[in-house]
Design an enzyme around this catalytic site. Structure first.
Site, PDB file in Angstrom:
ATOM      1  N   HIS A 158      31.005  40.400  42.024  1.00  0.00           N
ATOM      2  CA  HIS A 158      31.426  42.144  42.371  1.00  0.00           C
ATOM      3  C   HIS A 158      32.833  42.165  43.296  1.00  0.00           C
ATOM      4  O   HIS A 158      33.834  42.153  42.011  1.00  0.00           O
ATOM      5  CB  HIS A 158      31.046  43.368  42.907  1.00  0.00           C
ATOM      6  CG  HIS A 158      31.233  44.591  43.050  1.00  0.00           C
ATOM      7  ND1 HIS A 158      31.797  44.282  44.898  1.00  0.00           N
ATOM      8  CD2 HIS A 158      30.779  45.298  42.773  1.00  0.00           C
ATOM      9  CE1 HIS A 158      32.309  45.597  44.428  1.00  0.00           C
ATOM     10  NE2 HIS A 158      31.721  46.760  43.593  1.00  0.00           N
ATOM     11  N   GLU A 191      35.471  40.840  40.580  1.00  0.00           N
ATOM     12  CA  GLU A 191      35.889  42.434  39.381  1.00  0.00           C
ATOM     13  C   GLU A 191      36.927  43.220  40.242  1.00  0.00           C
ATOM     14  O   GLU A 191      37.385  43.630  39.157  1.00  0.00           O
ATOM     15  CB  GLU A 191      33.903  43.216  39.251  1.00  0.00           C
ATOM     16  CG  GLU A 191      34.339  44.261  38.498  1.00  0.00           C
ATOM     17  CD  GLU A 191      33.553  45.246  38.839  1.00  0.00           C
ATOM     18  OE1 GLU A 191      33.830  46.411  39.417  1.00  0.00           O
ATOM     19  OE2 GLU A 191      32.447  45.143  39.106  1.00  0.00           O
ATOM     20  N   HIS A 192      37.152  43.757  40.815  1.00  0.00           N
ATOM     21  CA  HIS A 192      37.582  44.339  42.213  1.00  0.00           C
ATOM     22  C   HIS A 192      38.876  43.866  41.515  1.00  0.00           C
ATOM     23  O   HIS A 192      39.739  44.623  41.175  1.00  0.00           O
ATOM     24  CB  HIS A 192      37.572  45.001  43.165  1.00  0.00           C
ATOM     25  CG  HIS A 192      36.407  46.297  43.452  1.00  0.00           C
ATOM     26  ND1 HIS A 192      36.438  46.946  43.921  1.00  0.00           N
ATOM     27  CD2 HIS A 192      35.031  45.839  42.880  1.00  0.00           C
ATOM     28  CE1 HIS A 192      35.662  47.902  43.944  1.00  0.00           C
ATOM     29  NE2 HIS A 192      34.333  47.523  43.385  1.00  0.00           N
ATOM     30  N   GLU A 250      32.168  50.473  50.708  1.00  0.00           N
ATOM     31  CA  GLU A 250      30.922  50.586  49.456  1.00  0.00           C
ATOM     32  C   GLU A 250      30.200  50.336  50.327  1.00  0.00           C
ATOM     33  O   GLU A 250      29.194  50.807  50.363  1.00  0.00           O
ATOM     34  CB  GLU A 250      32.323  49.724  48.573  1.00  0.00           C
ATOM     35  CG  GLU A 250      31.459  49.974  46.902  1.00  0.00           C
ATOM     36  CD  GLU A 250      31.339  49.065  45.848  1.00  0.00           C
ATOM     37  OE1 GLU A 250      31.011  49.044  45.635  1.00  0.00           O
ATOM     38  OE2 GLU A 250      32.620  49.071  45.765  1.00  0.00           O
TER      39      GLU A 250
END
Length: 407
Positions: free
Chosen positions: A43, A46-47, A118
């Protein structure tokens, strides 16, 4: 893979790698020993792929009349655009930004704070905590139970070198899929993609070797709970698949669809089971159920807000365990459920976004989203009973609760 849809205005493009949050132990490319990377790194990667040294990818898509996004799941990471024009330019931008990583330790450290916020946000989300509480019961050793974004401690360990290690291992074209659907000239788009890839040097493909903890039925946690600031209790029942799945892609798709039909018959809005629970005040419109089948795992979950969480969980378990005697599994109801499923599937094919997302997420060998109609048509009531016998086992059941904090 290109799917032209004449008469549509939008075009969707998805560039997907077969790499997700569970893939945290593997042999890196050019190495021989397994490594363990921090949880949440897929993840995080991905950012970071959207950040470049000299441009903003989102602004570039915007200038080309498109919007862009990305998402990471347990087993895949997808990058996408949608737009009504400049299809060639948007495809090239999608390929180029995903295939040109740029990481510095300074930018990585900056991102840790953003992703940390997040993670905190999801930790305050009761339904998210409910779902992962259930996964922690079913898969206490497997990384499936770990939040896709990781933990604040795990992402604090991530370095730029870690990101490059994962990128070069999992972002090789042999481990990826490009899917374009919408209004396009196929020959022109295909040539654009070929020319784009021909300009880039790629190493020889090497199969990715992953490793996962070995779990047994004894590892499953039967019950657990937490307290949160919620107005009503929440309950979820998980059913872990303990049976071996077919290797053949079409057979696996048939298995998944048969289980989905079984659960729809037992718990769908039209079932007597659901109506009884609803009329008794045991569930409300928050009730939902889902079946997940992916690389290396399959499970079902059933959840609801309810004033009687223990009774709800026991009722769900009773329905499952006694499904062999259920009056829901009649030929008449089965045929009606098949027609509903087929109708819903055909209607969904009017959505380009649905086609793109579902097609890229399929893990059924050579079988694709467009084989689903004939699979639904081929399934018999005997098939449903066979998956009932193999999938529903008392030793695979678990329950998890969220109770309101006492004030």
């Amino acid at each position: 893979m290109l799917l032209p849809k004449q008469g549509f205005h939008k075009t969707y493009g998805l560039f997907t790698t077969n790499y997700g949050s569970v893939d945290n132990e593997f042999i890196p490319i050019h190495e021989t020993e397994f490594v363990r990377v921090p949880d949440g790194i897929a993840h995080f990667l991905e950012h970071k792929l959207f950040e470049k040294e000299d441009e903003d990818v989102f602004q570039k898509f915007g200038r080309q009349g498109a919007s862009a996004n990305a998402f990471t799941s347990f087993t895949r990471t997808s990058y996408l655009f949608s737009g009504t024009g400049q299809v060639t330019e948007n495809i090239e931008t999608l390929l180029d930004f995903v295939q040109s990583p740029y990481f510095t330790q300074e930018s990585v450290d900056k991102e840790k704070g953003i992703i940390g916020q997040e993670i905190q946000m999801y930790q305050d989300e009761p339904n998210w905590r409910l779902f992962f509480g259930m996964l922690n019961n079913l898969y206490p050793k497997h990384p499936l139970h770990i939040d896709i974004a990781g933990t604040e401690d795990s992402i604090a360990e991530i370095t730029a070198e870690d990101l490059y290690l994962c990128y070069h291992t999992f972002y090789h074209p042999s481990n990826m899929n490009l899917f374009i659907v919408g209004n396009m000239d196929v020959d022109s788009i295909l040539q654009t993609i070929r020319d784009n890839q021909a300009r880039k040097p790629f190493e020889a493909a090497v199969p990715v070797k992953r490793r996962f903890p070995v779990e047994s039925g004894d590892d499953l946690v039967k019950e657990n709970s937490i307290t949160m600031s919620v107005s009503r209790p929440k309950a979820i029942v998980g059913l872990k698949g303990l049976d071996e799945l077919p290797e053949d892609g079409l057979a696996k798709l048939t298995y998944r669809t048969s289980v989905q039909l079984l659960l729809q018959l037992l718990f769908g809005d039209e079932s007597d089971n659901y109506l009884t629970m609803y009329n008794d005040g045991l569930v409300d419109d928050s009730f939902s159920f889902e079946f997940n089948l992916d690389r290396g795992f399959h499970f079902a979950d059933f959840s609801s807000d309810t004033d009687e969480p223990e009774r709800f969980a026991n009722q769900i378990m009773n329905i499952l365990i006694r499904a062999d005697k259920s009056t829901e599994l009649t030929k008449e109801k089965f045929l009606l459920a098949k027609r509903r499923m087929l109708g819903k599937h055909l209607k969904s094919l009017d959505s380009l976004e649905f086609i793109a997302q579902q097609f890229s997420g399929f893990k059924f060998g050579t079988a694709t989203l467009f084989d689903l109609s004939k699979v639904i048509d081929s399934i018999t009531l005997d098939d449903v009973h066979r998956v009932r016998e193999s999938f529903i086992r008392p030793e695979g059941l678990s329950k998890f609760f969220i109770y309101p904090k006492e004030t």
